[in-house]
Design an enzyme around this catalytic site. Structure first.
Site, PDB file in Angstrom:
ATOM      1  CB  SER A  40       0.100 -10.158  -8.285  1.00  0.00           C
ATOM      2  OG  SER A  40       0.578 -10.109  -9.604  1.00  0.00           O
ATOM      3  CE1 TYR A 108      -0.797 -14.779 -28.805  1.00  0.00           C
ATOM      4  CE2 TYR A 108       1.198 -14.242 -27.082  1.00  0.00           C
ATOM      5  CZ  TYR A 108       0.687 -14.410 -28.609  1.00  0.00           C
ATOM      6  OH  TYR A 108       1.637 -14.123 -29.267  1.00  0.00           O
ATOM      7  CG  ASN A 169       1.572   0.277 -14.255  1.00  0.00           C
ATOM      8  OD1 ASN A 169       2.754   0.383 -14.795  1.00  0.00           O
ATOM      9  ND2 ASN A 169       1.263  -0.195 -12.992  1.00  0.00           N
ATOM     10  CG  LEU A 229      12.046  12.164 -11.609  1.00  0.00           C
ATOM     11  CD1 LEU A 229      12.992  13.056 -10.838  1.00  0.00           C
ATOM     12  CD2 LEU A 229      11.620  12.824 -12.708  1.00  0.00           C
ATOM     13  CE  LYS A 231      20.475   6.852 -17.013  1.00  0.00           C
ATOM     14  NZ  LYS A 231      21.539   6.214 -17.987  1.00  0.00           N
ATOM     15  CB  ALA A 259      11.775  -1.059 -11.988  1.00  0.00           C
ATOM     16  CG  ASP A 261       4.356  -3.398 -10.776  1.00  0.00           C
ATOM     17  OD1 ASP A 261       3.742  -2.140 -10.896  1.00  0.00           O
ATOM     18  OD2 ASP A 261       4.749  -4.206 -11.653  1.00  0.00           O
ATOM     19  CG  ASP A 297       7.114  -9.092 -14.814  1.00  0.00           C
ATOM     20  OD1 ASP A 297       8.196  -9.381 -15.499  1.00  0.00           O
ATOM     21  OD2 ASP A 297       5.913  -8.826 -15.231  1.00  0.00           O
TER      22      ASP A 297
END
Length: 319
Positions: A40, A108, A169, A229, A231, A259, A261, A297
């Site tokens: 999302s 959770y 991920n 990579l 920063k 970041a 995503d 996020d």
């Protein structure tokens, strides 16, 4: 078939509670509520950049599920395929913040509504209506049925000529290293655009040598690779061209979650606009950097004009 959507993605979104202060959660009493979920996040970032995007998942028949639907739809993302599970609850997570380190994350989400996503929940025509299907390695990690749903979506996409975009991920809080590696490498056999991190590449391939990483992933049939990579920026390759694209300097990081995503969304946005992979790498770096400027996020994802100003493509007028 008419392509109604530029990108469709799916996977678990959760309600995120972020602490009002830094330190162990046992001493924190104030939290802010927002949404979290890699897929999302990508959908929201793409919508803010001006793209027509769809996202689906399963949520509980509860206020948290209704909140997720309300917030994601409010960003301009199509949620018409979102399923409501009356028997299971919406997943939650909490962040724990400390100075100058990535936040701790507490899930959770066991037996959450989204973990009961299954192949029959995948609408074939919906997947076929996209130019790109974006998936991550989180969805197959949350349950056996969600893993089966992931492969079903990939199968539908490939048969329909829909490109598959994939961010590994890797989340070792969700599954074992062995299962993660096996499943992700299997998915890679069907991917057109890949967004691995340098650390993830070492886990999957046993090397941090960029030339070897590109060679190995291209050998799996992957057409485009945008190697994150941190920063420093990224490296992009299409098997013919391999280029390093420098990142953007961020003086004060607020929150690094999201970041990656944003990076994926920036790359896909640029490629959908017909840009080169080098230009796409620059877009990706820009969105990823802007995501770290704001807590949350997805809160830091820019509009197209904001991205252009941040990356120096247009002059910013503040007053």
């Amino acid at each position: 078939m008419n392509k109604n959507f530029e990108v469709i993605t799916f996977g678990e979104s959760m309600v995120l509670f972020s602490p009002g202060d830094k330190g162990p959660l046992r001493h924190i009493h104030n939290f802010t509520k927002s949404i979290a979920g890699a897929e999302s996040n990508v959908a929201v970032a793409l919508a803010r950049l001006g793209h027509k995007v769809g996202w689906f998942s399963k949520v509980g028949d509860d206020e948290f599920g209704r909140y997720l639907e309300f917030m994601i739809r409010g960003e301009g993302v199509d949620v018409s395929q979102l399923r409501v599970d009356k028997e299971h609850q919406t997943g939650l997570l909490f962040k724990e913040l400390f100075e100058h380190v990535n936040p701790n994350v507490y899930y959770y989400r066991k037996n959450s509504a989204a973990s009961f996503l299954k192949p029959s929940d995948i609408d074939k025509a919906y997947i076929q209506s996209a130019k790109i299907l974006h998936i991550t390695g989180i969805t197959p990690a949350i349950s056996k049925s969600a893993k089966e749903a992931t492969f079903e979506a990939i199968r539908i996409a490939k048969e329909a000529g829909v490109k598959v975009s994939f961010d590994p991920n890797i989340r070792l809080k969700l599954w074992s290293l062995e299962e993660a590696k096996e499943t992700i490498l299997e998915i890679c056999q069907h991917v057109d655009i890949l967004f691995p991190g340098i650390d993830e590449s070492e886990i999957l391939l046993g090397t941090t040598d960029t030339e070897e990483i590109f060679k190995s992933f291209h050998a799996m049939g992957i057409g485009e690779i945008a190697l994150k990579l941190g920063k420093k920026g990224c490296m992009v390759s299409d098997g013919k061209v391999a280029e390093f694209i420098a990142g953007y300097t961020v003086e004060k990081l607020e929150d690094t979650v999201g970041a990656g995503d944003g990076f994926a969304a920036g790359y896909l946005s640029s490629r959908l606009k017909g840009h080169t992979i080098e230009e796409a790498g620059d877009y990706a770096n820009g969105v990823g950097a802007m995501a770290t400027l704001v807590r949350g996020d997805s809160e830091g994802f820019p509009t197209f004009q904001q991205l252009q100003a941040f990356t120096g493509k247009i002059e910013s007028i503040d007053r």
